[in-house]
Scaffold this motif. Structure first.
Motif, PDB file in Angstrom:
ATOM      1  N   GLU A 161       0.841  -1.187   0.000  1.00  0.00           N
ATOM      2  CA  GLU A 161       0.000   0.000   0.000  1.00  0.00           C
ATOM      3  C   GLU A 161       0.878   1.240   0.000  1.00  0.00           C
ATOM      4  O   GLU A 161       1.689   1.433   0.906  1.00  0.00           O
ATOM      5  CB  GLU A 161      -0.908  -0.010   1.235  1.00  0.00           C
ATOM      6  CG  GLU A 161      -1.883   1.143   1.318  1.00  0.00           C
ATOM      7  CD  GLU A 161      -2.764   1.037   2.553  1.00  0.00           C
ATOM      8  OE1 GLU A 161      -2.629   1.901   3.444  1.00  0.00           O
ATOM      9  OE2 GLU A 161      -3.559   0.074   2.632  1.00  0.00           O
ATOM     10  N   ASN A 162       0.741   2.045  -1.046  1.00  0.00           N
ATOM     11  CA  ASN A 162       1.457   3.329  -1.136  1.00  0.00           C
ATOM     12  C   ASN A 162       2.967   3.168  -0.958  1.00  0.00           C
ATOM     13  O   ASN A 162       3.603   3.912  -0.209  1.00  0.00           O
ATOM     14  CB  ASN A 162       0.916   4.314  -0.096  1.00  0.00           C
ATOM     15  CG  ASN A 162      -0.553   4.625  -0.304  1.00  0.00           C
ATOM     16  OD1 ASN A 162      -1.025   4.675  -1.442  1.00  0.00           O
ATOM     17  ND2 ASN A 162      -1.283   4.820   0.784  1.00  0.00           N
ATOM     18  N   GLY A 163       3.536   2.199  -1.652  1.00  0.00           N
ATOM     19  CA  GLY A 163       4.980   2.009  -1.605  1.00  0.00           C
ATOM     20  C   GLY A 163       5.495   1.346  -0.350  1.00  0.00           C
ATOM     21  O   GLY A 163       6.702   1.273  -0.132  1.00  0.00           O
ATOM     22  N   GLN A 164       4.583   0.864   0.494  1.00  0.00           N
ATOM     23  CA  GLN A 164       4.978   0.179   1.717  1.00  0.00           C
ATOM     24  C   GLN A 164       4.394  -1.231   1.746  1.00  0.00           C
ATOM     25  O   GLN A 164       3.373  -1.522   1.132  1.00  0.00           O
ATOM     26  CB  GLN A 164       4.494   0.951   2.941  1.00  0.00           C
ATOM     27  CG  GLN A 164       5.190   2.271   3.179  1.00  0.00           C
ATOM     28  CD  GLN A 164       4.820   2.860   4.530  1.00  0.00           C
ATOM     29  OE1 GLN A 164       3.681   2.772   4.973  1.00  0.00           O
ATOM     30  NE2 GLN A 164       5.801   3.436   5.205  1.00  0.00           N
TER      31      GLN A 164
END
Length: 435
Positions: A161-164
């Motif tokens: 999610e969102n680069g994580q």
């Protein structure tokens, strides 16, 4: 400020500080009015079962110990004492970054941090260990992490999610902890002894303990060649990997039921690589290197609370957007991932790759031998001299090889069990070079 990284998994607590790497399974042995922890306590588990406990990390609380075990009032006292021992052995770092499993409940985390407040060091970081172990993986299919604790296995699902990559959920696999799997394997091996030799190593405490001590080496042999010999008290039994696969069938079934048949990535603690039949049962499995958390340390340090920010459990970390799967995480290379060196040894000091010892097996992890000296304990070390592995150390410490007092100049060979002052230091094994 000197900061160390402590990985809290009761099957094998690990602490890294500089070049120091400590391993200490969650065993506590009552010795008079004092306690021993880790390898020495595990080596007495069958010899002194009423004086050994393995539940104090798993059941961390302030409830009275049942049954009682010496002066400790509750499991929190034992956790406190174990932490102090690790702190001393690591050279007394000023602070610790902690990685913890998702099975540790909120109340237990609060109690753990309260315990640390009474210790001579600070907790400066708190990270979910599954998230930390998976941060190096590039974006792709969902990730599941298989973790082995002493009394259960834990399958943790992570999402992007969102680069994580963040924690989504975890599912305990009851009856599939290290101790339960070990018991089923020991039962099958003991049956092989009885069938082949009419000798039952479980009938006496000392031979039963020898059997448990021999299990990690036998599993490593089975993983490499599919066959192994175990010798106990003059009796020898021949094992093959296929005959031991049933010990882990409930684990394999439980994992398949959770992950389903869709696209996913399954990573696992190093112990997984030693279970007979696991790669055929779970073909997508990738076994993590034993130093994977140490590699993740720079990222963890970047995520530490800044200024006066309160310490909070990190359940998400940035994942790599450019990395590719390393060979240590390819299923075909899983057999070498479990013995990846903790730090890269200088090329000129690497031991020769001819037949002979190459690693020291300690519990379920293997340390590469260094020609100039592999530290043991009590000032002793193993070193290479004229193509022969030897021991050297102070005269006031007792080193033994296979239970016999070591004599200066005696060569050390594959399969030899080393002990210092009565505490098993490891078993010499050869790991084949697959490059």
């Amino acid at each position: 400020m000197s900061t160390a990284l402590l990985d809290i998994n009761d099957s094998n607590l690990q602490l890294w500080r500089g070049d120091t790497h400590l391993q200490s399974p969650g065993y506590a042995l009552l010795d008079g009015r004092n306690y021993q922890f880790g390898h020495s306590a595990r080596a007495a588990a069958r010899l002194r079962p009423r004086e050994v406990t393995t539940r104090y990390w798993w059941q961390l609380s302030t409830q009275p110990l049942q049954p009682a075990l010496g002066p400790a009032r509750h499991s929190a006292d034992l956790v406190h004492a174990h932490l102090l021992q690790l702190h001393r052995e690591a050279g007394q770092p000023e602070s610790l970054i902690l990685t913890v499993p998702d099975s540790m409940e909120r109340e237990q985390l609060a109690l753990l941090l309260g315990i640390i407040e009474t210790c001579p060091f600070d907790a400066v970081g708190l990270v979910n260990r599954s998230v930390a172990l998976a941060q190096h993986l590039p974006s792709g299919d969902p990730v599941f992490h298989l973790e082995f604790q002493l009394h259960q296995a834990l399958l943790t699902e992570l999402q992007e999610e969102n680069g994580q990559r963040r924690l989504l959920r975890s599912q305990p696999l009851a009856g599939c902890g290290v101790l339960q799997l070990q018991e089923r394997l020991i039962e099958l091996i003991a049956t092989a002894f009885i069938r082949q030799t009419r000798f039952d190593p479980r009938r006496k405490a000392d031979t039963e303990q020898q059997l448990y001590n021999a299990l990690p080496t036998a599993l490593a042999d089975l993983q490499r060649s599919g066959e192994s010999n175990i010798e106990i008290n003059g009796y020898s039994a021949r094992l093959n990997a296929a005959a031991l696969q049933e010990a882990s069938q409930s684990l394999f079934t439980g994992i398949r039921d959770i992950v389903g048949s869709g696209g996913y990535r399954l990573i696992a603690d190093p112990l997984a690589g030693l279970l007979p039949g696991i790669h055929s049962a779970l073909p997508s499995l990738a076994v993590l290197a034993s130093n994977q958390l140490a590699k993740a340390r720079p990222l963890l340090e970047n995520e530490l609370p800044k200024g006066d920010a309160a310490l909070a459990l990190l359940k998400a970390l940035p994942y790599s957007s450019t990395a590719t799967q390393s060979s240590a995480l390819e299923p075909s290379a899983a057999q070498v991932a479990i013995v990846e060196p903790e730090t890269e040894a200088p090329r000129q000091t690497a031991p020769p790759r001819s037949k002979g010892p190459s690693h020291l097996l300690q519990g379920y992890n293997a340390r590469p031998l260094r020609a100039e000296g592999t530290p043991l304990s009590g000032g002793w070390e193993l070193y290479l001299d004229q193509q022969q592995w030897l021991l050297r150390g102070p005269n006031d410490s007792a080193a033994t090889v296979n239970g016999q007092v070591y004599s200066t100049g005696r060569g050390i060979h594959c399969g030899d069990t080393l002990a210092i002052a009565g505490v098993v230091a490891g078993v010499l094994i050869e790991v084949e070079d697959t490059e």
